[in-house]
Design a protein around this motif. Sequence first.
Motif, PDB file in Angstrom:
ATOM      1  N   PRO A 188       0.829  -1.214   0.000  1.00  0.00           N
ATOM      2  CA  PRO A 188       0.000   0.000   0.000  1.00  0.00           C
ATOM      3  C   PRO A 188       0.860   1.259   0.000  1.00  0.00           C
ATOM      4  N   ASN A 189       0.394   2.268  -0.699  1.00  0.00           N
ATOM      5  CA  ASN A 189       1.136   3.531  -0.783  1.00  0.00           C
ATOM      6  C   ASN A 189       1.069   4.264   0.549  1.00  0.00           C
ATOM      7  N   ARG A 190       2.236   4.438   1.191  1.00  0.00           N
ATOM      8  CA  ARG A 190       2.291   5.112   2.497  1.00  0.00           C
ATOM      9  C   ARG A 190       2.670   6.585   2.355  1.00  0.00           C
ATOM     10  N   GLY A 191       2.694   7.080   1.127  1.00  0.00           N
ATOM     11  CA  GLY A 191       2.976   8.483   0.907  1.00  0.00           C
ATOM     12  C   GLY A 191       4.416   8.781   0.567  1.00  0.00           C
ATOM     13  N   ALA A 192       5.294   7.787   0.663  1.00  0.00           N
ATOM     14  CA  ALA A 192       6.703   8.008   0.340  1.00  0.00           C
ATOM     15  C   ALA A 192       6.928   7.872  -1.165  1.00  0.00           C
ATOM     16  N   PRO A 193       7.889   8.614  -1.720  1.00  0.00           N
ATOM     17  CA  PRO A 193       8.215   8.460  -3.143  1.00  0.00           C
ATOM     18  C   PRO A 193       8.665   7.034  -3.435  1.00  0.00           C
ATOM     19  N   ARG A 194       8.337   6.549  -4.636  1.00  0.00           N
ATOM     20  CA  ARG A 194       8.658   5.175  -5.002  1.00  0.00           C
ATOM     21  C   ARG A 194       9.465   5.163  -6.295  1.00  0.00           C
ATOM     22  N   VAL A 195      10.571   4.431  -6.258  1.00  0.00           N
ATOM     23  CA  VAL A 195      11.437   4.307  -7.422  1.00  0.00           C
ATOM     24  C   VAL A 195      11.655   2.824  -7.702  1.00  0.00           C
TER      25      VAL A 195
END
Length: 344
Positions: A188-195
């Motif tokens: 789940p997207n926790r708000g941190a940038p994802r690369v």
Amino acid sequence: MNDLFFATPGYVHLVWLVLATLALFAWLELGRGDRLGRFLSSAMAARLAFRQGALRRAVRLVAIAATGLFGVAALMQPQTLGGVETRSQTVRADIMVVLDVSKSMLAEDAAPSRLARAKAEIVELIERVSDHRVGLIAFAGRASVKSPLTTDYGFFRLVLRGVDPGSISRGGTEIGTALRKAIAAFGPNRGAPRVLLLITDGEDHDSYPEDAIEDLLAAGIRIVAIGFGSEAGSTITLRDPETGARSTLTDGEGNVVRSRLDGELLRTLALRTEGVYVPAGTSAVDLDAIVETHIEPLVSQTGAEVERRQPTQHYPWPLFGALLAFLLAIWLGAGGAQRAEDDA
């Protein structure tokens, strides 16, 4: 209890050890009288060895079983997500390294091989990032999560060291499968940038990686694609692990296989996810530029907030249950010994 889960579910297999131990205790308990009867009369055996009642022995075995089962439950670390929600002002990046370990990565146009060069570059990359979570997915004809997102860089390097073409049971190169596995591994997207750091020679065997682009965009994942190898193509050298003999990879018809860098596919994947394509080719990769230009800007946000639910630990309860069951088993055994002394 809502959202109950176990942090270390692998310990559940210790239940088999508990059951085996219980069976051994039961066999020893039930067979003790029979073994004495082989050498002594029933009257003499009763005077020399006191036997507890059947109910007391059964309860003792149950207490021993409960000790083991409660202990296993404690080791599995039961948790719930019903704890207090906390906020963090620091937003760090989640970096998922997706590494191609297919046989084509054994081509030696990037010395000593594409795969060896890629692994060395990844180690250098990890030394340049700090506080970011990193994960590792190895792929060939299928994809496998070798390391979930973690800040334990020592564990990450240990896992990375062990990946090779033998790490994946199916040959081939399916970039699309790896991308879909990565989306699931981010969670789940926790708000941190994802690369998503995709390292491959770009060859793909009909896994339709472009179909994963919309899912990547929806999950907020950007691709930084690094392409290793020569676009002119290179032969693939195989090495026998036992004899060290070297041979050139051929197809089913005996033709020498040449692997070529498919930079166009990697460029499409990167640009459509607002990322970047780095054509490393057969040269060294400028990791400082990649980190400074494409990763650090993602985490320069100030004042951004993310929410997370703090897990609540529940292992003390089964641990307490194991202690009580253990004390009960000792008491039942000691009670029988005391009665034997009194009768004597």
